[in-house]
Design a protein around this motif. Structure first.
Motif, PDB file in Angstrom:
ATOM      1  N   SER A 165       0.781  -1.289   0.121  1.00  2.50           N
ATOM      2  CA  SER A 165       0.090   0.098  -0.042  1.00  2.50           C
ATOM      3  C   SER A 165       0.838   1.184   0.040  1.00  2.50           C
ATOM      4  O   SER A 165       0.499   2.324  -0.783  1.00  2.50           O
ATOM      5  CB  SER A 165      -1.128  -0.050   1.178  1.00  2.50           C
ATOM      6  OG  SER A 165      -0.327  -0.180   2.231  1.00  2.50           O
ATOM      7  N   GLY A 166       1.910   1.267   0.614  1.00  3.08           N
ATOM      8  CA  GLY A 166       2.937   2.509   0.800  1.00  3.08           C
ATOM      9  C   GLY A 166       3.510   2.673  -0.561  1.00  3.08           C
ATOM     10  O   GLY A 166       3.363   3.886  -1.032  1.00  3.08           O
ATOM     11  N   ASP A 167       3.922   1.761  -1.163  1.00  4.14           N
ATOM     12  CA  ASP A 167       4.491   1.949  -2.612  1.00  4.14           C
ATOM     13  C   ASP A 167       3.329   2.264  -3.679  1.00  4.14           C
ATOM     14  O   ASP A 167       3.450   3.237  -4.554  1.00  4.14           O
ATOM     15  CB  ASP A 167       5.176   0.609  -3.236  1.00  4.14           C
ATOM     16  CG  ASP A 167       5.480   0.867  -4.490  1.00  4.14           C
ATOM     17  OD1 ASP A 167       6.364   1.616  -4.817  1.00  4.14           O
ATOM     18  OD2 ASP A 167       5.105  -0.065  -5.411  1.00  4.14           O
ATOM     19  N   ALA A 168       2.151   1.451  -3.535  1.00  8.43           N
ATOM     20  CA  ALA A 168       0.928   2.223  -4.380  1.00  8.43           C
ATOM     21  C   ALA A 168       0.618   3.540  -4.210  1.00  8.43           C
ATOM     22  O   ALA A 168       0.348   4.176  -5.217  1.00  8.43           O
ATOM     23  CB  ALA A 168      -0.345   1.355  -4.052  1.00  8.43           C
ATOM     24  N   VAL A 169       0.503   4.112  -2.966  1.00 12.70           N
ATOM     25  CA  VAL A 169       0.364   5.385  -2.703  1.00 12.70           C
ATOM     26  C   VAL A 169       1.484   6.278  -3.113  1.00 12.70           C
ATOM     27  O   VAL A 169       1.200   7.322  -3.972  1.00 12.70           O
ATOM     28  CB  VAL A 169       0.403   5.819  -1.268  1.00 12.70           C
ATOM     29  CG1 VAL A 169       0.176   7.148  -0.979  1.00 12.70           C
ATOM     30  CG2 VAL A 169      -0.953   5.119  -0.588  1.00 12.70           C
ATOM     31  N   THR A 170       2.551   5.964  -3.214  1.00 13.78           N
ATOM     32  CA  THR A 170       3.625   6.691  -3.905  1.00 13.78           C
ATOM     33  C   THR A 170       3.561   6.730  -5.234  1.00 13.78           C
ATOM     34  O   THR A 170       3.781   7.821  -5.908  1.00 13.78           O
ATOM     35  CB  THR A 170       5.017   5.921  -3.194  1.00 13.78           C
ATOM     36  OG1 THR A 170       4.977   6.147  -1.990  1.00 13.78           O
ATOM     37  CG2 THR A 170       6.113   6.806  -3.914  1.00 13.78           C
ATOM     38  N   GLN A 171       3.441   5.766  -6.029  1.00 15.72           N
ATOM     39  CA  GLN A 171       3.356   5.629  -7.318  1.00 15.72           C
ATOM     40  C   GLN A 171       2.143   6.395  -7.935  1.00 15.72           C
ATOM     41  O   GLN A 171       2.138   7.372  -8.843  1.00 15.72           O
ATOM     42  CB  GLN A 171       2.738   4.171  -7.950  1.00 15.72           C
ATOM     43  CG  GLN A 171       4.545   3.512  -7.543  1.00 15.72           C
ATOM     44  CD  GLN A 171       4.545   2.185  -8.563  1.00 15.72           C
ATOM     45  OE1 GLN A 171       3.986   2.009  -9.838  1.00 15.72           O
ATOM     46  NE2 GLN A 171       4.615   1.019  -7.970  1.00 15.72           N
ATOM     47  N   ARG A 194       4.819  -4.778 -11.262  1.00 11.62           N
ATOM     48  CA  ARG A 194       6.219  -5.584 -10.919  1.00 11.62           C
ATOM     49  C   ARG A 194       6.711  -4.661  -9.798  1.00 11.62           C
ATOM     50  O   ARG A 194       7.372  -5.778  -8.824  1.00 11.62           O
ATOM     51  CB  ARG A 194       6.929  -5.732 -12.236  1.00 11.62           C
ATOM     52  CG  ARG A 194       8.212  -6.610 -12.062  1.00 11.62           C
ATOM     53  CD  ARG A 194       9.096  -6.648 -13.129  1.00 11.62           C
ATOM     54  NE  ARG A 194      10.070  -7.553 -12.901  1.00 11.62           N
ATOM     55  CZ  ARG A 194      11.074  -7.735 -13.792  1.00 11.62           C
ATOM     56  NH1 ARG A 194      11.256  -7.085 -15.048  1.00 11.62           N
ATOM     57  NH2 ARG A 194      12.237  -8.316 -13.416  1.00 11.62           N
ATOM     58  N   ARG A 195       7.186  -3.622  -9.680  1.00 11.58           N
ATOM     59  CA  ARG A 195       7.691  -2.877  -8.718  1.00 11.58           C
ATOM     60  C   ARG A 195       7.188  -2.959  -7.468  1.00 11.58           C
ATOM     61  O   ARG A 195       7.527  -3.329  -6.294  1.00 11.58           O
ATOM     62  CB  ARG A 195       7.989  -1.505  -8.984  1.00 11.58           C
ATOM     63  CG  ARG A 195       8.556  -0.622  -7.706  1.00 11.58           C
ATOM     64  CD  ARG A 195       8.573   0.833  -8.224  1.00 11.58           C
ATOM     65  NE  ARG A 195       7.953   1.640  -7.022  1.00 11.58           N
ATOM     66  CZ  ARG A 195       8.281   3.129  -6.944  1.00 11.58           C
ATOM     67  NH1 ARG A 195       8.754   3.674  -7.655  1.00 11.58           N
ATOM     68  NH2 ARG A 195       7.641   3.533  -5.944  1.00 11.58           N
ATOM     69  N   ASN A 196       5.434  -2.998  -7.424  1.00 11.23           N
ATOM     70  CA  ASN A 196       4.651  -2.997  -6.382  1.00 11.23           C
ATOM     71  C   ASN A 196       4.799  -4.630  -5.736  1.00 11.23           C
ATOM     72  O   ASN A 196       4.769  -4.726  -4.314  1.00 11.23           O
ATOM     73  CB  ASN A 196       3.296  -2.715  -6.791  1.00 11.23           C
ATOM     74  CG  ASN A 196       2.526  -2.703  -5.580  1.00 11.23           C
ATOM     75  OD1 ASN A 196       1.761  -3.449  -5.143  1.00 11.23           O
ATOM     76  ND2 ASN A 196       2.580  -1.526  -4.945  1.00 11.23           N
ATOM     77  N   LEU A 197       4.872  -5.563  -6.645  1.00 12.49           N
ATOM     78  CA  LEU A 197       5.079  -7.103  -6.209  1.00 12.49           C
ATOM     79  C   LEU A 197       6.321  -7.233  -5.550  1.00 12.49           C
ATOM     80  O   LEU A 197       6.535  -7.915  -4.466  1.00 12.49           O
ATOM     81  CB  LEU A 197       4.858  -7.753  -7.220  1.00 12.49           C
ATOM     82  CG  LEU A 197       3.373  -7.955  -7.625  1.00 12.49           C
ATOM     83  CD1 LEU A 197       3.264  -8.901  -9.097  1.00 12.49           C
ATOM     84  CD2 LEU A 197       2.345  -8.596  -6.768  1.00 12.49           C
ATOM     85  N   GLY A 198       7.355  -6.613  -6.074  1.00 13.68           N
ATOM     86  CA  GLY A 198       8.707  -6.515  -5.519  1.00 13.68           C
ATOM     87  C   GLY A 198       8.703  -5.964  -3.921  1.00 13.68           C
ATOM     88  O   GLY A 198       9.186  -6.487  -2.911  1.00 13.68           O
ATOM     89  N   PHE A 199       8.098  -4.719  -3.923  1.00 14.14           N
ATOM     90  CA  PHE A 199       8.027  -4.212  -2.542  1.00 14.14           C
ATOM     91  C   PHE A 199       7.115  -4.879  -1.548  1.00 14.14           C
ATOM     92  O   PHE A 199       7.586  -5.300  -0.279  1.00 14.14           O
ATOM     93  CB  PHE A 199       7.196  -2.882  -2.613  1.00 14.14           C
ATOM     94  CG  PHE A 199       8.481  -1.698  -2.749  1.00 14.14           C
ATOM     95  CD1 PHE A 199       8.784  -0.891  -1.634  1.00 14.14           C
ATOM     96  CD2 PHE A 199       8.690  -1.359  -4.077  1.00 14.14           C
ATOM     97  CE1 PHE A 199       9.612  -0.207  -1.906  1.00 14.14           C
ATOM     98  CE2 PHE A 199       9.515  -0.167  -4.232  1.00 14.14           C
ATOM     99  CZ  PHE A 199      10.064   0.454  -3.135  1.00 14.14           C
ATOM    100  N   GLY A 200       6.002  -5.802  -2.002  1.00 16.37           N
ATOM    101  CA  GLY A 200       5.305  -6.503  -1.154  1.00 16.37           C
ATOM    102  C   GLY A 200       6.060  -7.825  -0.891  1.00 16.37           C
ATOM    103  O   GLY A 200       6.078  -8.196   0.289  1.00 16.37           O
ATOM    104  N   ALA A 201       6.892  -8.525  -1.825  1.00 18.35           N
ATOM    105  CA  ALA A 201       7.872  -9.754  -1.467  1.00 18.35           C
ATOM    106  C   ALA A 201       8.805  -9.508  -0.226  1.00 18.35           C
ATOM    107  O   ALA A 201       9.008 -10.037   0.451  1.00 18.35           O
ATOM    108  CB  ALA A 201       8.416 -10.288  -2.717  1.00 18.35           C
ATOM    109  N   PHE A 202       9.627  -8.359  -0.756  1.00 23.27           N
ATOM    110  CA  PHE A 202      10.587  -7.896   0.328  1.00 23.27           C
ATOM    111  C   PHE A 202       9.869  -7.641   1.519  1.00 23.27           C
ATOM    112  O   PHE A 202      10.365  -8.041   2.778  1.00 23.27           O
ATOM    113  CB  PHE A 202      11.397  -6.724  -0.184  1.00 23.27           C
ATOM    114  CG  PHE A 202      12.365  -6.159   0.807  1.00 23.27           C
ATOM    115  CD1 PHE A 202      13.658  -6.765   1.040  1.00 23.27           C
ATOM    116  CD2 PHE A 202      12.018  -5.172   1.564  1.00 23.27           C
ATOM    117  CE1 PHE A 202      14.341  -6.211   1.751  1.00 23.27           C
ATOM    118  CE2 PHE A 202      12.938  -4.612   2.365  1.00 23.27           C
ATOM    119  CZ  PHE A 202      14.217  -5.302   2.719  1.00 23.27           C
ATOM    120  N   GLY A 203       8.930  -6.880   1.683  1.00 26.42           N
ATOM    121  CA  GLY A 203       8.229  -6.376   3.069  1.00 26.42           C
ATOM    122  C   GLY A 203       7.602  -7.521   3.861  1.00 26.42           C
ATOM    123  O   GLY A 203       7.713  -7.606   4.747  1.00 26.42           O
ATOM    124  N   GLY A 204       7.034  -8.537   3.054  1.00 25.13           N
ATOM    125  CA  GLY A 204       6.664  -9.680   3.748  1.00 25.13           C
ATOM    126  C   GLY A 204       7.754 -10.669   4.141  1.00 25.13           C
ATOM    127  O   GLY A 204       7.690 -11.051   5.432  1.00 25.13           O
TER     128      GLY A 204
END
Length: 130
Positions: free
Chosen positions: A56-62, A83-93
């Protein structure tokens, strides 16, 4: 004085204040459900929370910037890079799972308990320079 929020499994938040904060029914139910999930499955809940906050943080930023990132998404003219958003999600999780497990280990460590006790004792000693 610091303000700590303690999430109860009930529909109120205790704010280390004289009276608990009453929440609207939907929010109270969400807090109650989250508290129950933390009790039942603490590590999975921490990982899912970190994942949700990262995505959600990356989505808001984008969305707020509305500018394409350099690379594949720019060539297609997209302003949201999934793809970037999924990467943020994978790293964050993953980070949330590792951090949650590490904090659990550290909280049980006798060395950490001794250090915390020493810090509390040091904080209780009055300042002798003043």
């Amino acid at each position: 004085m610091s303000l700590f929020i303690i999430v109860n499994v009930g529909a109120t938040l205790s704010l280390l204040a004289p009276s608990p904060l009453e929440l609207p029914a939907p929010l109270g139910a969400a807090v109650s459900g989250y508290g129950a999930a933390l009790v039942a499955h603490p590590l999975a809940t921490k990982g899912a929370t970190a994942l949700a906050l990262s995505v959600s943080g990356d989505a808001v930023t984008q969305v707020a910037s509305r500018e394409p990132e350099r690379g594949d998404s720019e060539a297609r003219g997209e302003w949201f890079d999934a793809r970037r958003n999924l990467g943020f999600g994978a790293f964050g999780g993953a980070y949330g799972l590792v951090q949650g497990a590490l904090f659990d280990v550290l909280n049980e460590s006798p060395a950490v308990a001794a250090a915390a006790a020493a810090l509390q004792q040091e904080a209780a000693v009055p300042d002798r320079l003043g």
